[in-house]
Design a protein around this motif. Structure first.
Motif, PDB file in Angstrom:
ATOM      1  N   LYS A   1      13.933   0.984  11.960  1.00  0.00           N
ATOM      2  CA  LYS A   1      13.059   0.661  11.056  1.00  0.00           C
ATOM      3  C   LYS A   1      11.832   0.164  11.584  1.00  0.00           C
ATOM      4  O   LYS A   1      11.973  -0.703  12.658  1.00  0.00           O
ATOM      5  CB  LYS A   1      13.523  -0.580   9.983  1.00  0.00           C
TER       6      LYS A   1
ATOM      7  N   ILE B   1       8.928   1.898   6.498  1.00  0.00           N
ATOM      8  CA  ILE B   1       9.167   3.058   6.704  1.00  0.00           C
ATOM      9  C   ILE B   1      10.224   3.005   8.208  1.00  0.00           C
ATOM     10  O   ILE B   1      10.055   2.137   8.910  1.00  0.00           O
ATOM     11  CB  ILE B   1       7.864   3.923   7.264  1.00  0.00           C
TER      12      ILE B   1
ATOM     13  N   PHE C   1       3.756   7.888   3.546  1.00  0.00           N
ATOM     14  CA  PHE C   1       4.994   8.443   3.208  1.00  0.00           C
ATOM     15  C   PHE C   1       4.754   9.969   3.729  1.00  0.00           C
ATOM     16  O   PHE C   1       5.784  10.553   4.321  1.00  0.00           O
ATOM     17  CB  PHE C   1       5.054   8.659   1.592  1.00  0.00           C
TER      18      PHE C   1
ATOM     19  N   TYR D   1       7.512  -0.584   0.392  1.00  0.00           N
ATOM     20  CA  TYR D   1       8.318   0.231   1.169  1.00  0.00           C
ATOM     21  C   TYR D   1       8.149  -0.080   2.587  1.00  0.00           C
ATOM     22  O   TYR D   1       7.001   0.043   3.211  1.00  0.00           O
ATOM     23  CB  TYR D   1       7.936   1.573   0.783  1.00  0.00           C
TER      24      TYR D   1
ATOM     25  N   ARG E   1      13.086  -0.064   0.386  1.00  0.00           N
ATOM     26  CA  ARG E   1      11.984  -1.318  -0.282  1.00  0.00           C
ATOM     27  C   ARG E   1      13.071  -2.485  -0.479  1.00  0.00           C
ATOM     28  O   ARG E   1      14.196  -2.091  -1.019  1.00  0.00           O
ATOM     29  CB  ARG E   1      11.403  -0.803  -1.307  1.00  0.00           C
TER      30      ARG E   1
ATOM     31  N   SER F   1       4.679  -0.763   6.447  1.00  0.00           N
ATOM     32  CA  SER F   1       4.570  -0.832   5.270  1.00  0.00           C
ATOM     33  C   SER F   1       3.694  -0.120   4.343  1.00  0.00           C
ATOM     34  O   SER F   1       2.444   0.022   4.821  1.00  0.00           O
ATOM     35  CB  SER F   1       4.985  -2.055   4.740  1.00  0.00           C
TER      36      SER F   1
ATOM     37  N   HIS G   1      12.458   5.617   3.635  1.00  0.00           N
ATOM     38  CA  HIS G   1      11.591   4.823   2.773  1.00  0.00           C
ATOM     39  C   HIS G   1      12.388   3.973   1.958  1.00  0.00           C
ATOM     40  O   HIS G   1      13.155   3.971   1.143  1.00  0.00           O
ATOM     41  CB  HIS G   1      10.770   5.599   1.935  1.00  0.00           C
TER      42      HIS G   1
ATOM     43  N   SER H   1       4.947  10.239   7.400  1.00  0.00           N
ATOM     44  CA  SER H   1       6.250   9.854   8.211  1.00  0.00           C
ATOM     45  C   SER H   1       7.366  11.074   8.140  1.00  0.00           C
ATOM     46  O   SER H   1       7.779  11.400   8.938  1.00  0.00           O
ATOM     47  CB  SER H   1       6.874   8.589   7.411  1.00  0.00           C
ATOM     48  N   THR H   2       7.105  11.767   6.797  1.00  0.00           N
ATOM     49  CA  THR H   2       8.120  12.910   6.558  1.00  0.00           C
ATOM     50  C   THR H   2       7.506  14.042   7.316  1.00  0.00           C
ATOM     51  O   THR H   2       8.364  14.657   8.178  1.00  0.00           O
ATOM     52  CB  THR H   2       7.892  13.379   5.276  1.00  0.00           C
TER      53      THR H   2
END
Length: 148
Positions: free
Chosen positions: A54, A95, A68, A93, A86, A58, A84, A71-72
């Motif tokens: 982790k 990551i 988001f 969230y 939370r 955020s 993701h 990261s993908t």
């Protein structure tokens, strides 16, 4: 006999001090790998562990939503899965990444570097445009003061 096990034994035999035996074992291992479409990485994956890391990065769905997507994209290119996560009753969230140890550590380093670069560039652009707009306001005031 399992083909992967046989190839692993041939690769181990290719480390033999006998040059001809080592060469023959390596050639046979390469032939079987090509025939069954296997790579060395696939043969050694059984020895590696899956790890979850982790990050401290955020975001929310309203701010920095691009994190988001980033990261993908990075996780797909480094054989990992983006996570993701939370906290309960929170909009923030955090990551993380899941994958083999080496892949995850590389993925986290690349992701952290990419986010840092983007955020730094955003700050530079804000600073530049803020100064431009302040300069424009000062110039307008100077122009209007000449006419009044």
């Amino acid at each position: 006999m399992d083909i992967e096990k046989k190839i692993r034994k041939l690769l181990a035999l290719s480390e033999s001090p006998n040059e001809f035996e080592a060469q023959a074992a390596l050639l046979k291992a390469r032939q079987l790998m090509a025939e069954y479409k296997l790579t060395e990485a696939e043969l050694h994956e059984g020895n590696k562990k899956v790890k979850t890391i982790k990050t401290s990065i955020s975001c929310t769905k309203q701010t920095n939503f691009w994190i988001f997507t980033l990261s993908t994209v990075i996780s797909e290119n480094y054989c990992c899965q983006a996570v993701h996560e939370r906290a309960k009753h929170s909009k923030t969230y955090f990551i993380g990444f899941v994958g083999l140890e080496e892949d995850v550590s590389i993925c986290v380093n690349i992701f952290t570097y990419a986010v840092d670069c983007v955020l730094t560039q955003i700050q530079n652009l804000k600073h530049t445009y803020c100064n431009l707009s302040l300069g424009a306001q000062k110039n307008n005031q100077w122009i209007w003061s000449r006419f009044l």
